[in-house]
Scaffold this active site. Sequence first.
Site, mmCIF file in Angstrom:
data_model
loop_
_atom_site.group_PDB
_atom_site.id
_atom_site.type_symbol
_atom_site.label_atom_id
_atom_site.label_comp_id
_atom_site.label_asym_id
_atom_site.label_seq_id
_atom_site.Cartn_x
_atom_site.Cartn_y
_atom_site.Cartn_z
ATOM 1 N N LYS A 116 0.813 -1.223 0.000
ATOM 2 C CA LYS A 116 0.000 0.000 0.000
ATOM 3 C C LYS A 116 0.847 1.274 0.000
ATOM 4 C CE LYS A 116 -3.332 -2.837 -0.118
ATOM 5 N NZ LYS A 116 -3.932 -3.149 -1.425
ATOM 6 N N ARG A 293 -8.315 -7.333 -8.740
ATOM 7 C CA ARG A 293 -9.075 -8.568 -8.953
ATOM 8 C C ARG A 293 -10.516 -8.218 -9.290
ATOM 9 N NH1 ARG A 293 -9.289 -7.598 -3.284
ATOM 10 N NH2 ARG A 293 -11.442 -6.989 -2.837
#
Length: 503
Positions: A116, A293
């Site tokens: 992140k 995804r």
Amino acid sequence: MFKKILVANRGEIAVRILRTCRELGIESVAVYSEADRSALHVRYADEAYLLGPAPSRESYLRADKIIDIARKCGADAIHPGYGFLAERESFAASCAEAGITFIGPKPSAIAAMGDKMTARNTVAAAGVPVVPGTEGTGSMTDAELLNIAPRIGFPLLIKASAGGGGKGMREATSLADLPALIESARREAESAFGDGNVYLEKLLEGARHIEIQILADQYGNVIHLGERDCSLQRRHQKLIEEAPSPFMDEELRQKMGEVAVKAARSVGYVNAGTIEFLVDKDKNFFFLEMNTRLQVEHPVTEVVTGVDIVAEQIRTARGRQLSYKQEDVVLRGHAIECRINAEDPYNGFLPSTGRITHSILPTGPGIRVDTGVYIGFEVTSFYAPMIAKLIVWGETRGQAILRMRRALEEYRIVGVRTNIPFHQTMMNSHRFMGGQYDTRFVEERFSMPEPEEERETHLPDIAAVFATLVAHRETQRSAEFVMRNERDTSNWKWMGRWERMHR
Ligand code: MV4
């Protein structure tokens, strides 16, 4: 096109992917654990292979076995679904080494967005607004974090670099609290991800969680399919999602869409992906993270755009161009998804297990149910408690809410407790109807009525609803529509009798 796709997942999402394989004329392969011998995805696929015992670590997370099965049965691609192996760089890389196409982005894009801190840095460099916070990548010492914290300001969030989805997150309200919270965040991140790196971000309070769906092919075409509002969550588990967001206008959608496309381009993204943003009350938006995804809530986008996102994933993975250009994407009407979980909303959302003995699915105009269970299926605690997604479409948000109420009333599941009463309460909540909710709503401002009081509490106080209406015209119209059509159509009593008959 691919000849045969192995779906490395279970439950509703495996079935969802298998459906598109069937439509595209692609042979399909399921894999399953011992607990899933008679699962729907196993029955639906052309072939199915046992992975191992029920725990995910010994079955759906066995990358080696899955690749081995794909090789042996001649699958030329693997679709990972969501969860399990979907965002493992190493799995995507192993597929490539085995000469099998991973239906998803390149390992490098998974890695860049999976870390992140790297993601924040990369998109910021590309001109994407991020929440004010620490800069740079790699590990920062406690001293460095403590030094920079006052410049960010309090309250702030400590976030795990390897985290995402709220895991390992801590809120600090003062400098004095910071050292202990950093310590505990590091410990949690270290044990959950084997990576104790943390970073700091200013806490944005009362913001909405809005995400943009993007699609990208291998030729540099990147488009967005508009947004989903995912602000209704409990403990970082989304419960209700909708598209479009009741908070959005066309100008903001275009701006956020362009920024999302920029974020995807910054890592050379291919396939379907989602950029999560926080949007404050003044419509300022900030990048949070990118999910590399297919997402649980993708159907609300499919329903309002008409795009089969899984088909686009398969096509782009095979090296085809996207079927759509940005100007082909037109949003029509409104979609809402309720996640139906085997959880008892009257008992702290405690997971509920057991065999489903009876069930009636809602159908009819504007209804889609994605589920991996059926009558006779045993719901166990080995996997996530989500047993179905109920998605409705309506011409307006108001019609979608009315339709969702109708669908929730029709939906019968006997054998496990479900959160359907939670969704019914929410579809009758003034705040939800008015589109006035943020990420704190479920946990801080919402409570379930007592079961026997349910019908009374559902009766709307029309004056209160209008008092809480926001100025936003579309929202106002949809709330008015709901109110005008409001009457007590509940057949809860009748259905209660039906349920008792079948116990
Ligand atoms: C935030 C935030 C406010 N400010 N970051 C939660 C999941 C992960 N994607 C990031 N999340 C958040 N990050 C800043 N700087 C609010 C959330 C958030 C949230 C936080 C607490 C409780 C529920 C939440 C639901 C959605 C997002």
